[in-house]
Design a protein around this motif. Structure first.
Motif, PDB file in Angstrom:
ATOM      1  N   MET A 229     -49.695   6.274 -15.052  1.00 41.30           N
ATOM      2  CA  MET A 229     -50.672   5.182 -15.040  1.00 41.30           C
ATOM      3  C   MET A 229     -50.067   3.878 -14.521  1.00 41.30           C
ATOM      4  SD  MET A 229     -53.415   6.652 -16.318  1.00 41.30           S
ATOM      5  CE  MET A 229     -53.415   8.414 -16.640  1.00 41.30           C
ATOM      6  N   GLY A 230     -48.769   3.903 -14.158  1.00 38.76           N
ATOM      7  CA  GLY A 230     -48.153   2.724 -13.563  1.00 38.76           C
ATOM      8  C   GLY A 230     -47.040   2.096 -14.360  1.00 38.76           C
ATOM      9  N   ALA A 231     -46.631   2.704 -15.486  1.00 43.35           N
ATOM     10  CA  ALA A 231     -45.523   2.171 -16.282  1.00 43.35           C
ATOM     11  C   ALA A 231     -44.192   2.451 -15.580  1.00 43.35           C
ATOM     12  CB  ALA A 231     -45.529   2.781 -17.677  1.00 43.35           C
ATOM     13  N   SER A 232     -43.129   1.823 -16.090  1.00 40.23           N
ATOM     14  CA  SER A 232     -41.789   2.039 -15.544  1.00 40.23           C
ATOM     15  C   SER A 232     -40.860   2.421 -16.696  1.00 40.23           C
ATOM     16  CB  SER A 232     -41.288   0.774 -14.848  1.00 40.23           C
ATOM     17  OG  SER A 232     -39.981   0.957 -14.341  1.00 40.23           O
ATOM     18  N   ILE A 233     -40.797   3.718 -16.976  1.00 40.85           N
ATOM     19  CA  ILE A 233     -40.013   4.234 -18.106  1.00 40.85           C
ATOM     20  C   ILE A 233     -39.009   5.245 -17.568  1.00 40.85           C
ATOM     21  CG2 ILE A 233     -40.100   5.470 -20.309  1.00 40.85           C
ATOM     22  CD1 ILE A 233     -43.011   4.502 -20.575  1.00 40.85           C
ATOM     23  N   MET A 234     -37.742   5.051 -17.914  1.00 43.59           N
ATOM     24  CA  MET A 234     -36.669   5.932 -17.452  1.00 43.59           C
ATOM     25  C   MET A 234     -35.879   6.453 -18.646  1.00 43.59           C
ATOM     26  SD  MET A 234     -35.488   3.335 -14.427  1.00 43.59           S
ATOM     27  CE  MET A 234     -35.883   1.966 -15.517  1.00 43.59           C
ATOM     28  N   GLY A 235     -35.400   7.681 -18.534  1.00 42.48           N
ATOM     29  CA  GLY A 235     -34.503   8.231 -19.549  1.00 42.48           C
ATOM     30  C   GLY A 235     -35.174   9.002 -20.655  1.00 42.48           C
ATOM     31  N   ALA A 236     -36.500   9.154 -20.632  1.00 42.07           N
ATOM     32  CA  ALA A 236     -37.156   9.948 -21.677  1.00 42.07           C
ATOM     33  C   ALA A 236     -36.617  11.374 -21.648  1.00 42.07           C
ATOM     34  CB  ALA A 236     -38.666   9.944 -21.472  1.00 42.07           C
ATOM     35  N   GLY A 237     -36.285  11.905 -22.815  1.00 39.76           N
ATOM     36  CA  GLY A 237     -35.623  13.198 -22.908  1.00 39.76           C
ATOM     37  C   GLY A 237     -34.125  13.067 -23.107  1.00 39.76           C
ATOM     38  N   THR A 238     -33.602  11.832 -22.996  1.00 40.89           N
ATOM     39  CA  THR A 238     -32.212  11.540 -23.330  1.00 40.89           C
ATOM     40  C   THR A 238     -32.203  10.607 -24.539  1.00 40.89           C
ATOM     41  OG1 THR A 238     -31.883   9.498 -22.051  1.00 40.89           O
ATOM     42  CG2 THR A 238     -31.769  11.579 -20.842  1.00 40.89           C
ATOM     43  N   ASP A 239     -31.004  10.237 -25.005  1.00 42.90           N
ATOM     44  CA  ASP A 239     -30.959   9.369 -26.191  1.00 42.90           C
ATOM     45  C   ASP A 239     -30.997   7.882 -25.846  1.00 42.90           C
ATOM     46  OD1 ASP A 239     -28.434   9.151 -25.164  1.00 42.90           O
ATOM     47  OD2 ASP A 239     -27.417   9.987 -26.918  1.00 42.90           O
ATOM     48  N   VAL A 240     -31.161   7.540 -24.570  1.00 41.09           N
ATOM     49  CA  VAL A 240     -31.356   6.143 -24.176  1.00 41.09           C
ATOM     50  C   VAL A 240     -32.575   6.067 -23.239  1.00 41.09           C
ATOM     51  CG1 VAL A 240     -30.403   4.114 -23.040  1.00 41.09           C
ATOM     52  CG2 VAL A 240     -28.900   5.610 -24.367  1.00 41.09           C
ATOM     53  N   ILE A 241     -33.593   5.344 -23.668  1.00 42.52           N
ATOM     54  CA  ILE A 241     -34.804   5.184 -22.870  1.00 42.52           C
ATOM     55  C   ILE A 241     -34.928   3.715 -22.467  1.00 42.52           C
ATOM     56  CG2 ILE A 241     -37.332   5.393 -22.842  1.00 42.52           C
ATOM     57  CD1 ILE A 241     -37.097   7.564 -24.959  1.00 42.52           C
ATOM     58  N   LYS A 242     -35.185   3.471 -21.184  1.00 47.13           N
ATOM     59  CA  LYS A 242     -35.358   2.110 -20.669  1.00 47.13           C
ATOM     60  C   LYS A 242     -36.799   1.934 -20.206  1.00 47.13           C
ATOM     61  CE  LYS A 242     -30.545   1.622 -19.158  1.00 47.13           C
ATOM     62  NZ  LYS A 242     -29.623   1.333 -18.034  1.00 47.13           N
ATOM     63  N   ILE A 243     -37.440   0.897 -20.726  1.00 48.94           N
ATOM     64  CA  ILE A 243     -38.829   0.594 -20.367  1.00 48.94           C
ATOM     65  C   ILE A 243     -38.872  -0.789 -19.732  1.00 48.94           C
ATOM     66  CG2 ILE A 243     -41.208   0.399 -21.181  1.00 48.94           C
ATOM     67  CD1 ILE A 243     -38.873   1.810 -23.677  1.00 48.94           C
ATOM     68  N   ARG A 244     -39.167  -0.829 -18.452  1.00 50.25           N
ATOM     69  CA  ARG A 244     -39.316  -2.113 -17.773  1.00 50.25           C
ATOM     70  C   ARG A 244     -40.786  -2.514 -17.863  1.00 50.25           C
ATOM     71  NH1 ARG A 244     -37.665  -0.699 -13.077  1.00 50.25           N
ATOM     72  NH2 ARG A 244     -35.467  -1.196 -13.426  1.00 50.25           N
ATOM     73  N   GLY A 245     -41.076  -3.600 -18.551  1.00 51.26           N
ATOM     74  CA  GLY A 245     -42.460  -4.010 -18.758  1.00 51.26           C
ATOM     75  C   GLY A 245     -43.176  -4.288 -17.445  1.00 51.26           C
ATOM     76  N   VAL A 246     -44.444  -3.864 -17.371  1.00 52.58           N
ATOM     77  CA  VAL A 246     -45.271  -4.124 -16.191  1.00 52.58           C
ATOM     78  C   VAL A 246     -46.475  -4.960 -16.620  1.00 52.58           C
ATOM     79  CG1 VAL A 246     -44.530  -2.022 -15.015  1.00 52.58           C
ATOM     80  CG2 VAL A 246     -46.561  -1.963 -16.482  1.00 52.58           C
ATOM     81  N   SER A 247     -47.169  -5.543 -15.650  1.00 53.38           N
ATOM     82  CA  SER A 247     -48.283  -6.450 -15.977  1.00 53.38           C
ATOM     83  C   SER A 247     -49.539  -5.703 -16.394  1.00 53.38           C
ATOM     84  CB  SER A 247     -48.596  -7.354 -14.781  1.00 53.38           C
ATOM     85  OG  SER A 247     -48.968  -6.566 -13.654  1.00 53.38           O
ATOM     86  N   HIS A 248     -49.738  -4.496 -15.856  1.00 56.63           N
ATOM     87  CA  HIS A 248     -50.930  -3.735 -16.212  1.00 56.63           C
ATOM     88  C   HIS A 248     -50.742  -2.264 -15.853  1.00 56.63           C
ATOM     89  CE1 HIS A 248     -51.551  -4.317 -11.910  1.00 56.63           C
ATOM     90  NE2 HIS A 248     -52.375  -3.285 -11.947  1.00 56.63           N
ATOM     91  N   LEU A 249     -51.556  -1.419 -16.468  1.00 57.39           N
ATOM     92  CA  LEU A 249     -51.633  -0.008 -16.111  1.00 57.39           C
ATOM     93  C   LEU A 249     -53.007   0.264 -15.516  1.00 57.39           C
ATOM     94  CD1 LEU A 249     -50.067   1.783 -19.231  1.00 57.39           C
ATOM     95  CD2 LEU A 249     -48.906   0.951 -17.176  1.00 57.39           C
ATOM     96  N   SER A 250     -53.061   1.155 -14.549  1.00 55.33           N
ATOM     97  CA  SER A 250     -54.322   1.534 -13.917  1.00 55.33           C
ATOM     98  C   SER A 250     -54.714   2.943 -14.356  1.00 55.33           C
ATOM     99  CB  SER A 250     -54.192   1.482 -12.395  1.00 55.33           C
ATOM    100  OG  SER A 250     -53.794   0.190 -11.974  1.00 55.33           O
ATOM    101  N   GLY A 251     -55.959   3.297 -14.117  1.00 45.17           N
ATOM    102  CA  GLY A 251     -56.455   4.605 -14.529  1.00 45.17           C
ATOM    103  C   GLY A 251     -55.867   5.735 -13.715  1.00 45.17           C
TER     104      GLY A 251
END
Length: 430
Positions: A204-226
């Motif tokens: 949907m437009g998020a910026s999430i890296m590392g899911a499935g590992t023990d360190v997850i990085k989420i870079r905030g975005v201004s909005h998500l689209s459908g």
């Protein structure tokens, strides 16, 4: 009273299809609150927990449209209210995901404490710690959890989890998706449904890296689209049917799964003497000889899942020798033991450790489901037992298993739903 009546002692044969993952769906549906547009979500399981969350979203003002039995379209763009209705939220554990989603969307949330199965305190302190680190004031009193972002918007930071918590990992991820800056979750949970939530948000437009590992990085975005997204198959539903075949004997093809997600379950069933064959999107489980003892300890993924502990206990009750089962996640997950004992099981519990002496057979009895997975385990025990088993409080089971009676009947089980005259009469009066 509505109950399951099972005439046991019959091996299972055939094929069964697995539904979408409950533990992913109950987080992905609240995540639609973060999306500015229409989300088309596919492979949704037909279970009561999902129905409750969809009802909550509608109460908040979302437009929910059913496309077919496994697909909905959700538009949360018109929602202006961050206060969750009390009666619905208290019926479901996963209502806490609404806190993270609403904090991310509005910078505030007012949610009743979660309900669901009782495994002890099940505190949400790790959730609150994460929200506070991101700049929210959280107040729990008067029967409500109130959270407000002090700057009007959540702010990225580093959150170290004191213990691996699936719920807190996913909730912080929700709160961080639209936050200002970057959030890092250390000692994060690695379960498949954590990855599924991240994949949904990214689609949907998020910026999430590392899911499935023990360190997850989420870079905030201004909005998500459908957009459109299909939920992963249910690891625990698949494991439950695998355990059922191991307990009863027979051979069943369990279809529509991701075999890698099942490896922790597969390994233990093979240790116990079952045959498990991994295919592209299915596993074939066969058991032709008596099970043998083994030791099991539940751990965060990729360890053996706590949500499979009661089901594997049902198998161990019928295994040759003495098995030791150790619960490594929850404090109070052995409440089903007395019900197993009614069926002839030999189990002794000391704290988080259960010692199980296998018996030659279980015997049908009248038992009561005390929670979701314990209820599923009683179904397995009833399928394997000699005679008739009656299971009450089946509402717990239907929180997490779609069409369990139909699916089991399709592979040879003698199971049916029975409504006693008193309940039928009460329903007519109502």
């Amino acid at each position: 009273m509505t109950k399951y009546v099972i005439n046991g002692g019959k091996p299972l044969y055939g094929a069964v299809d697995i539904s979408g993952a409950k533990n992913a769906a109950v987080a992905i549906l609240p995540a639609a609150l973060l999306v500015n547009g229409v989300c088309r979500i596919e492979n949704i399981p037909q279970i009561s927990d999902v129905t409750l969350i969809l009802n909550i979203l509608q109460e908040l003002g979302a437009d929910v449209r059913t496309i077919n039995r496994t697909t909905v379209e959700i538009d949360c763009s018109r929602i202006r209210n961050a206060k969750v209705p009390d009666a619905l939220a208290r019926k479901i554990r996963a209502s806490y995901y609404l806190i993270g989603a609403l904090l991310g969307r509005f910078g505030s949330a007012e949610v009743p404490p979660p309900g669901g199965c009782d495994f002890g305190g099940r505190p949400i302190d790790q959730h609150i710690k994460g929200f506070a680190a991101m700049g929210a004031e959280v107040d729990v009193k008067g029967g409500l959890i109130r959270a407000v972002a002090k700057k009007g918007r959540m702010v990225g930071t580093t959150v170290y989890m004191d213990m691996v918590s699936v719920g807190a990992t996913m909730n912080i991820m929700l709160a961080a998706t639209l936050a200002e800056g970057t959030t890092i979750i250390e000692n994060a949970a690695k379960e498949p449904h954590v990855v599924d939530l991240a994949n949904f948000l990214n689609s949907m437009g998020a910026s999430i890296m590392g899911a499935g590992t023990d360190v997850i990085k989420i870079r905030g975005v201004s909005h998500l689209s459908g957009g459109s997204y299909s939920i992963i198959p249910d690891q625990i539903e698949a494991g439950t049917y695998m355990a059922a075949v191991a307990a009863t004997g027979g051979e069943v093809l369990i279809q529509g799964v991701i075999p890698k997600h099942l490896e922790c379950i597969t390994a233990k069933l093979i240790e116990m003497g079952a045959d498990v064959e991994e295919l592209d999107d299915a596993v074939r489980v066969r058991r032709t000889q008596r099970l043998i003892r083994t030791n099991v300890k539940t751990l965060p993924y990729p360890g053996f899942p706590t949500d499979m502990q009661p089901q594997v206990a049902a198998c161990l009750c019928l295994a040759d020798g003495t098995s030791v089962l150790t619960e490594g996640v929850w404090d109070n997950r052995y409440r089903y033991v007395d019900e197993f004992r009614r069926m002839g099981a030999q189990i002794q519990v000391d704290g988080k450790v259960a010692v199980i002496e296998g018996v030659k057979q279980l015997t049908g009895a009248c038992v009561e489901a005390c929670d979701l997975r314990a209820g599923a385990a009683l179904v397995i025990a009833g399928l394997a037992a000699q005679g008739t088993t009656e299971i009450s409080q089946i509402r717990h089971i239907e929180r997490g298993y779609e069409d369990i009676v139909r699916k089991l009947s399709g592979i040879g089980a003698d199971i049916r739903v029975v409504v006693t005259p008193d309940e039928a009469k009460a329903a007519q009066v109502g």
